[in-house]
Motif scaffolding. Structure first.
Motif, mmCIF file in Angstrom:
data_model
loop_
_atom_site.group_PDB
_atom_site.id
_atom_site.type_symbol
_atom_site.label_atom_id
_atom_site.label_comp_id
_atom_site.label_asym_id
_atom_site.label_seq_id
_atom_site.Cartn_x
_atom_site.Cartn_y
_atom_site.Cartn_z
ATOM 1 N N GLN A 99 -121.593 -39.643 21.225
ATOM 2 C CA GLN A 99 -121.897 -38.832 22.984
ATOM 3 C C GLN A 99 -123.640 -39.138 22.656
ATOM 4 O O GLN A 99 -124.378 -37.734 23.233
ATOM 5 N N THR A 100 -123.698 -40.696 22.765
ATOM 6 C CA THR A 100 -125.041 -40.359 23.000
ATOM 7 C C THR A 100 -126.076 -40.504 24.487
ATOM 8 O O THR A 100 -127.169 -40.053 24.335
ATOM 9 N N PHE A 101 -125.330 -40.587 25.802
ATOM 10 C CA PHE A 101 -125.589 -40.934 26.692
ATOM 11 C C PHE A 101 -124.969 -39.053 26.721
ATOM 12 O O PHE A 101 -124.069 -38.313 26.559
ATOM 13 N N THR A 102 -126.138 -38.180 27.196
ATOM 14 C CA THR A 102 -125.373 -36.714 27.810
ATOM 15 C C THR A 102 -126.726 -37.041 29.289
ATOM 16 O O THR A 102 -126.988 -37.382 29.662
ATOM 17 N N VAL A 103 -125.935 -35.342 29.302
ATOM 18 C CA VAL A 103 -126.402 -35.204 31.489
ATOM 19 C C VAL A 103 -127.046 -34.034 31.061
ATOM 20 O O VAL A 103 -126.946 -32.703 30.394
ATOM 21 N N GLN A 104 -128.725 -34.584 31.311
ATOM 22 C CA GLN A 104 -130.462 -33.248 31.233
ATOM 23 C C GLN A 104 -130.106 -32.169 32.621
ATOM 24 O O GLN A 104 -130.839 -32.749 33.803
ATOM 25 N N PRO A 105 -129.977 -31.229 32.758
ATOM 26 C CA PRO A 105 -129.800 -30.496 34.014
ATOM 27 C C PRO A 105 -130.799 -30.133 34.205
ATOM 28 O O PRO A 105 -132.084 -30.298 33.420
ATOM 29 N N ASP A 106 -131.038 -30.065 35.665
ATOM 30 C CA ASP A 106 -132.553 -29.914 35.796
ATOM 31 C C ASP A 106 -133.142 -28.716 35.558
ATOM 32 O O ASP A 106 -132.780 -27.619 35.169
ATOM 33 N N PRO A 107 -134.589 -28.536 34.731
ATOM 34 C CA PRO A 107 -135.130 -27.601 33.639
ATOM 35 C C PRO A 107 -135.371 -26.257 34.394
ATOM 36 O O PRO A 107 -135.460 -24.567 33.872
ATOM 37 N N ARG A 108 -135.480 -26.323 35.822
ATOM 38 C CA ARG A 108 -135.878 -25.123 36.835
ATOM 39 C C ARG A 108 -134.291 -24.034 36.906
ATOM 40 O O ARG A 108 -135.051 -23.346 36.982
ATOM 41 N N LEU A 109 -133.288 -24.553 36.840
ATOM 42 C CA LEU A 109 -132.535 -23.378 36.470
ATOM 43 C C LEU A 109 -132.535 -23.639 35.008
ATOM 44 O O LEU A 109 -131.753 -22.574 34.478
ATOM 45 N N ALA A 110 -132.279 -24.634 34.581
ATOM 46 C CA ALA A 110 -131.088 -24.665 33.075
ATOM 47 C C ALA A 110 -132.046 -24.212 31.795
ATOM 48 O O ALA A 110 -131.681 -24.251 30.900
ATOM 49 N N ASP A 111 -133.408 -24.817 32.214
ATOM 50 C CA ASP A 111 -133.806 -23.679 30.975
ATOM 51 C C ASP A 111 -134.538 -21.849 30.498
ATOM 52 O O ASP A 111 -135.325 -21.777 30.266
ATOM 53 N N LEU A 113 -133.248 -17.846 30.617
ATOM 54 C CA LEU A 113 -132.024 -17.386 30.646
ATOM 55 C C LEU A 113 -131.400 -17.908 29.631
ATOM 56 O O LEU A 113 -132.001 -18.144 28.231
ATOM 57 N N GLU A 114 -130.197 -17.754 29.753
ATOM 58 C CA GLU A 114 -129.717 -19.309 28.938
ATOM 59 C C GLU A 114 -129.702 -19.823 28.369
ATOM 60 O O GLU A 114 -130.142 -20.464 26.875
ATOM 61 N N GLY A 115 -130.615 -20.930 28.965
ATOM 62 C CA GLY A 115 -130.567 -22.168 28.536
ATOM 63 C C GLY A 115 -132.108 -21.903 27.456
ATOM 64 O O GLY A 115 -132.457 -22.726 27.086
ATOM 65 N N HIS A 116 -132.800 -20.636 27.908
ATOM 66 C CA HIS A 116 -134.219 -20.582 27.048
ATOM 67 C C HIS A 116 -133.518 -19.901 25.558
ATOM 68 O O HIS A 116 -133.818 -20.106 24.399
ATOM 69 N N PHE A 117 -132.902 -18.611 25.346
ATOM 70 C CA PHE A 117 -132.340 -18.588 24.024
ATOM 71 C C PHE A 117 -131.266 -19.580 23.487
ATOM 72 O O PHE A 117 -130.992 -19.083 22.008
ATOM 73 N N ARG A 118 -130.417 -20.053 24.383
ATOM 74 C CA ARG A 118 -129.539 -21.431 23.639
ATOM 75 C C ARG A 118 -129.961 -22.741 24.017
ATOM 76 O O ARG A 118 -129.567 -23.768 25.080
ATOM 77 N N PRO A 119 -131.372 -22.609 23.346
ATOM 78 C CA PRO A 119 -131.821 -24.800 24.024
ATOM 79 C C PRO A 119 -131.048 -25.821 23.334
ATOM 80 O O PRO A 119 -129.772 -25.600 22.710
ATOM 81 N N GLY A 120 -130.051 -26.609 24.703
ATOM 82 C CA GLY A 120 -129.555 -27.443 24.426
ATOM 83 C C GLY A 120 -128.912 -27.322 25.010
ATOM 84 O O GLY A 120 -127.460 -28.096 25.167
ATOM 85 N N PHE A 121 -128.052 -25.728 25.294
ATOM 86 C CA PHE A 121 -126.901 -25.397 25.464
ATOM 87 C C PHE A 121 -126.402 -26.173 26.846
ATOM 88 O O PHE A 121 -125.481 -26.364 26.665
ATOM 89 N N PHE A 122 -127.065 -25.749 27.725
ATOM 90 C CA PHE A 122 -126.728 -26.597 28.775
ATOM 91 C C PHE A 122 -126.368 -27.469 29.264
ATOM 92 O O PHE A 122 -125.529 -28.755 29.785
ATOM 93 N N THR A 123 -126.914 -28.804 28.306
ATOM 94 C CA THR A 123 -127.293 -30.391 28.174
ATOM 95 C C THR A 123 -125.632 -30.537 27.722
ATOM 96 O O THR A 123 -124.863 -31.262 27.672
ATOM 97 N N GLY A 124 -125.426 -29.242 26.258
ATOM 98 C CA GLY A 124 -124.108 -29.846 25.905
ATOM 99 C C GLY A 124 -122.339 -28.946 27.362
ATOM 100 O O GLY A 124 -122.128 -29.983 27.058
ATOM 101 N N VAL A 125 -122.809 -28.373 27.966
ATOM 102 C CA VAL A 125 -121.932 -27.951 29.038
ATOM 103 C C VAL A 125 -121.752 -28.900 29.981
ATOM 104 O O VAL A 125 -120.511 -29.447 30.051
ATOM 105 N N CYS A 126 -122.797 -29.298 30.345
ATOM 106 C CA CYS A 126 -123.472 -30.269 31.840
ATOM 107 C C CYS A 126 -122.253 -31.612 30.734
ATOM 108 O O CYS A 126 -121.542 -32.296 32.417
#
Length: 279
Positions: A99-111, A113-126
């Protein structure tokens, strides 16, 4: 209930059956998941649940390999709730090539709280959510139901669906709690008996933080630091306990009742729990 494993079989099964109502899960189902399925049944013509443990949203040191996989039990529970279709793809079915194409969520929302402590988590989720939605809603628009316990995830998925103009309404299912207030989670099964008794302290800390935030002249940073210290004193390893605006998860400039959410994530022993409280 019919169970399918491939995208082609899922699309063929859903063809001509009207509006899907979809509940994506990683399995090891509990009453919270089943509540989402019951909610979904009232929202569509055909109720679909998926079970897929998504490697992309686990960090290298996290519990992907040990995450509980209970497919037969889960299928029986879904059948008992009147679910029509279970989509249970194998990894090679959903990711037949890297899966080389991924979804990069808006860092203002995703980087934060959870995104800070689990970097890349929301890219995987999205990435997996977008793929699952494209599988389920290829033939007809519909609704997907996500739980409110994963508050930030719900906001990220809603923003993704809106910005990509997906033919899917993202509905919210309320957090299901045990009698003592603990939010139901698949990871609660990792807790020892003593830890399970302690686990309610996270929600209690959020209630206390919310109460303090509404006091006249409240100093939110000081309240948050006090909440973190109090949880540490009880043997936890907290990542964050914070008050944010519901609208964008930013720190509130002028805290007002009805517009706020307290969010927390903390490790008790080897188990990381998250929870939130709107107020």
């Amino acid at each position: 209930m019919q169970t399918v494993h491939t995208i082609a079989d899922l699309r063929a099964l859903l063809s001509g059956r009207g509006r899907p109502a979809f509940v994506p899960t990683m399995g090891n189902l509990h009453e919270g998941h089943l509540g989402l399925v019951r909610q979904a049944r009232a929202l569509g013509d055909v109720t679909v649940a998926s079970i897929f443990v998504n490697r992309l949203q686990f960090l290298p040191h996290e519990d992907f390999d040990s995450y509980p996989r209970t497919l037969q039990r889960d299928a029986d529970l879904l059948r008992g709730e009147g679910c029509d279709v279970l989509f249970a793809p194998r990894e090679a079915d959903l990711y037949p090539e890297p899966q080389t194409f991924t979804v990069q969520p808006d860092p203002r929302l995703a980087d934060m709280l959870e995104g800070h402590f689990r970097p890349g988590f929301f890219t995987g989720v999205c990435t997996v959510v977008l793929k699952l939605l494209s599988c389920v809603f290829a033939g007809s628009p519909g609704v997907a139901v996500f739980g409110a316990k994963d508050y930030q995830q719900l906001m990220v998925v809603r923003a993704m669906a809106r910005q990509f103009a997906l033919p899917v309404q993202i509905a919210c299912g309320q957090t299901c709690r045990a009698a003592d207030g603990l939010a139901l989670s698949s990871r609660n099964g990792y807790l020892s008996e003593a830890e399970r008794a302690q686990a309610v302290q996270l929600f209690a800390a959020l209630r206390s933080l919310a109460q303090g935030a509404l006091a006249p002249g409240a100093d939110l940073p000081a309240l948050e630091q006090h909440a973190l210290a109090a949880l540490r004193a009880q043997g936890w390893q907290p990542d964050y306990l914070t008050v944010r605006q519901r609208s964008d998860l930013q720190a509130p400039r002028n805290p007002q009742a009805g517009q706020l959410v307290a969010l927390g994530a903390a490790r008790l022993g080897n188990t990381r729990l998250i929870d939130n409280l709107e107020f």
